[in-house]
Enzyme design. Sequence first.
Site, PDB file in Angstrom:
ATOM      1  N   ASP A  69       0.780  -1.285  -0.185  1.00  6.63           N
ATOM      2  CA  ASP A  69       0.209   0.015  -0.220  1.00  6.63           C
ATOM      3  C   ASP A  69       0.785   1.532  -0.194  1.00  6.63           C
ATOM      4  OD1 ASP A  69      -2.475  -1.562  -0.011  1.00  6.63           O
ATOM      5  OD2 ASP A  69      -2.167  -1.405   2.156  1.00  6.63           O
TER       6      ASP A  69
ATOM      7  N   LYS B  70      -4.227   3.122  -2.620  1.00  8.17           N
ATOM      8  CA  LYS B  70      -4.719   4.006  -3.553  1.00  8.17           C
ATOM      9  C   LYS B  70      -5.195   4.970  -2.025  1.00  8.17           C
ATOM     10  CE  LYS B  70      -7.309   0.084  -1.941  1.00  8.17           C
ATOM     11  NZ  LYS B  70      -8.840  -0.565  -2.173  1.00  8.17           N
TER      12      LYS B  70
ATOM     13  N   MET C 155      -9.137   7.478   9.322  1.00  8.19           N
ATOM     14  CA  MET C 155      -9.295   8.246   8.241  1.00  8.19           C
ATOM     15  C   MET C 155     -10.663   8.924   8.427  1.00  8.19           C
ATOM     16  SD  MET C 155      -9.924   4.596   5.251  1.00  8.19           S
ATOM     17  CE  MET C 155     -10.373   3.025   7.036  1.00  8.19           C
TER      18      MET C 155
HETATM   19  N1  SAH Z   1      -4.468  -1.328   8.762  1.00  3.29           N
HETATM   20  C1  SAH Z   1      -4.204   0.402   9.154  1.00  3.29           C
HETATM   21  C2  SAH Z   1      -5.335   1.083   8.627  1.00  3.29           C
HETATM   22  C3  SAH Z   1      -5.462   0.626   7.456  1.00  3.29           C
HETATM   23  S1  SAH Z   1      -6.783   2.256   7.332  1.00  3.29           S
HETATM   24  C4  SAH Z   1      -4.345  -0.199  10.431  1.00  3.29           C
HETATM   25  O1  SAH Z   1      -3.698  -0.881  11.449  1.00  3.29           O
HETATM   26  O2  SAH Z   1      -3.086   0.884  11.551  1.00  3.29           O
HETATM   27  C5  SAH Z   1      -5.747   3.797   7.070  1.00  3.29           C
HETATM   28  C6  SAH Z   1      -5.962   4.939   8.080  1.00  3.29           C
HETATM   29  O3  SAH Z   1      -4.961   4.603   9.115  1.00  3.29           O
HETATM   30  C7  SAH Z   1      -5.308   6.303   8.216  1.00  3.29           C
HETATM   31  O4  SAH Z   1      -6.064   7.135   6.888  1.00  3.29           O
HETATM   32  C8  SAH Z   1      -5.070   6.788   8.741  1.00  3.29           C
HETATM   33  O5  SAH Z   1      -6.279   7.034   9.856  1.00  3.29           O
HETATM   34  C9  SAH Z   1      -4.511   5.605   9.691  1.00  3.29           C
HETATM   35  N2  SAH Z   1      -2.996   5.337   9.586  1.00  3.29           N
HETATM   36  C10 SAH Z   1      -2.193   4.556   9.463  1.00  3.29           C
HETATM   37  N3  SAH Z   1      -1.107   4.753   9.901  1.00  3.29           N
HETATM   38  C11 SAH Z   1      -0.730   5.330  10.276  1.00  3.29           C
HETATM   39  C12 SAH Z   1       0.599   6.526  11.228  1.00  3.29           C
HETATM   40  N4  SAH Z   1       1.675   6.037  10.755  1.00  3.29           N
HETATM   41  N5  SAH Z   1      -0.219   7.902  11.796  1.00  3.29           N
HETATM   42  C13 SAH Z   1      -2.278   8.020  11.984  1.00  3.29           C
HETATM   43  N6  SAH Z   1      -2.346   7.310  11.278  1.00  3.29           N
HETATM   44  C14 SAH Z   1      -2.570   6.436  10.507  1.00  3.29           C
END
Ligand code: SAH
Length: 485
Positions: free
Chosen positions: A248, A270, A383
């Site tokens: 991703d 995406k 998100m």
């Molecule tokens: N699978 C991922 C989430 C995917 S959805 C997880 O477990 O973290 C994508 C969202 O995750 C982003 O829009 C944001 O809200 C959050 N996100 C992912 N990595 C992040 C990071 N390093 N810092 C803050 N938010 C993060």
Amino acid sequence: MQHFPIFLALTGRRVVVSGGGAAALAKLRLLLKTEARITVFATAPDRQVADWANQGRLTLVRRAAEPGDALCAALFYAANEDAAEDARTAALARADGALVNIVDNLEDSQFITPAIVDRDPVTVAIGTEGAAPVLARAIKADLEERLPATLGPLARIGKGFRKMAEVLPFGRARRDFWQDYYFNAGPRAMAQGEDGVEAALDRLLDRHVNRSVRPGHVSFVGAGPGDPDLLTLKARKALDVADVVIHDRLVPQPILELARREAVLIDVGKEGFGPSAKQADIDALIVEHGLKGAQVVRLKGGDCTVFGRLDEEIEAVVAAGLSYDIVPGITAASAAVAGIGQSLTKRGRNASVRLLTGHDMQGFADHDWRSLARPGEVAAIYMGKRAAHFLQGRLMMHGAAPETPVTVVENASRPDQRVLGTTLDRLSTDLAEADFDGPALMLFGLAPRDGLPVTRFDQEAFPWPAASLPKSSQQTPSSLAMSST
Ligand code: SAH
């Protein structure tokens, strides 16, 4: 990278050293490991240098270096322990066309000698561009401890066997064979003595030739929030053996660099939840590589089981008859809450925590706002940036206190992590002002622990980072819970 690491073939080449004291000795000890033709110019050489000369291991010329002494030399070391003499001899050598190193003078050197871990033919070179010799030494010490002394002989014997191993088809089968040799059969045979290693290699090759080719496999791997140190060991192992890594946008470069060098990296990044056609393409891509027999790593930011459309991909993989496994990772909520010194759950405050998405395929996501609006509730909102105004409106409409703390953590766990501490009533205004462009996680119901530095994003505080919290967000969730019970 100011210095490009290479391994220079020195067999039969001239290497010239000017100086015969401690600095020269240190370099000579390394150079004598090679098959270079070494000449030392020194008026008063150390006894050791003279001994090496007597043994025929180098040529000693008992005078200072002069013009033409470094002709045809690949490398020249100025090791005179005298700045003026170093400058003089270095200039001569440069004029003779040699690459010049002045010991302990990074600036005027054309190359530098790395710290070396020697398991010939396996050589590890460590360089810090002169920035941190202490660090280089620590890394060297660590590797010295970790790499078994038998690694050298194993690699030497293995090298002699490379042609034989070509009966195995190029690619996965051959790699599996060598993997098996270096990490299983080889060390086991070596423990019984070097003599048995070749026979063990023969037996191993037989086994691999007769073995049917390993079918493709898909590992769904959580890459964590971005800090490579927050990868699990299992994730690293999966990256070590991957033929194809489908990742991703959220997975940062330092993590991708951990993949096997030959692995094919495919970015299917995406923004948020994209249209479903795109997801179908990703499913198809995973299946296509799996069916070709590849070890596929489907690498997702955070934990692959959280807002990662994992189930759709698993269904596609299963429908194609491929095997799979899931390697969970550290989710953004865990990283974000760690970044503000809080817990996701706390006795007497919240016995549950919700992972919410601000967005779903239909647009802003609906939730049970009434229960979330109750005092003391905590939610990690993924998100949520674009949905902030909507979230704020829904929660306040359902009775959430305007002063409920909300913390937004951008780039959690990464070097560019930023924290916005605010309250529900100011959320969308403050967030707009902060103008985050990295991934951001919203922690509803949590303020950063007192005393932790937090970036302020109001007009007066620019340019950030400023160290103090806005007054309104200093209220802790526990005091919020207490004041409303
Ligand atoms: N699978 C991922 C989430 C995917 S959805 C997880 O477990 O973290 C994508 C969202 O995750 C982003 O829009 C944001 O809200 C959050 N996100 C992912 N990595 C992040 C990071 N390093 N810092 C803050 N938010 C993060």
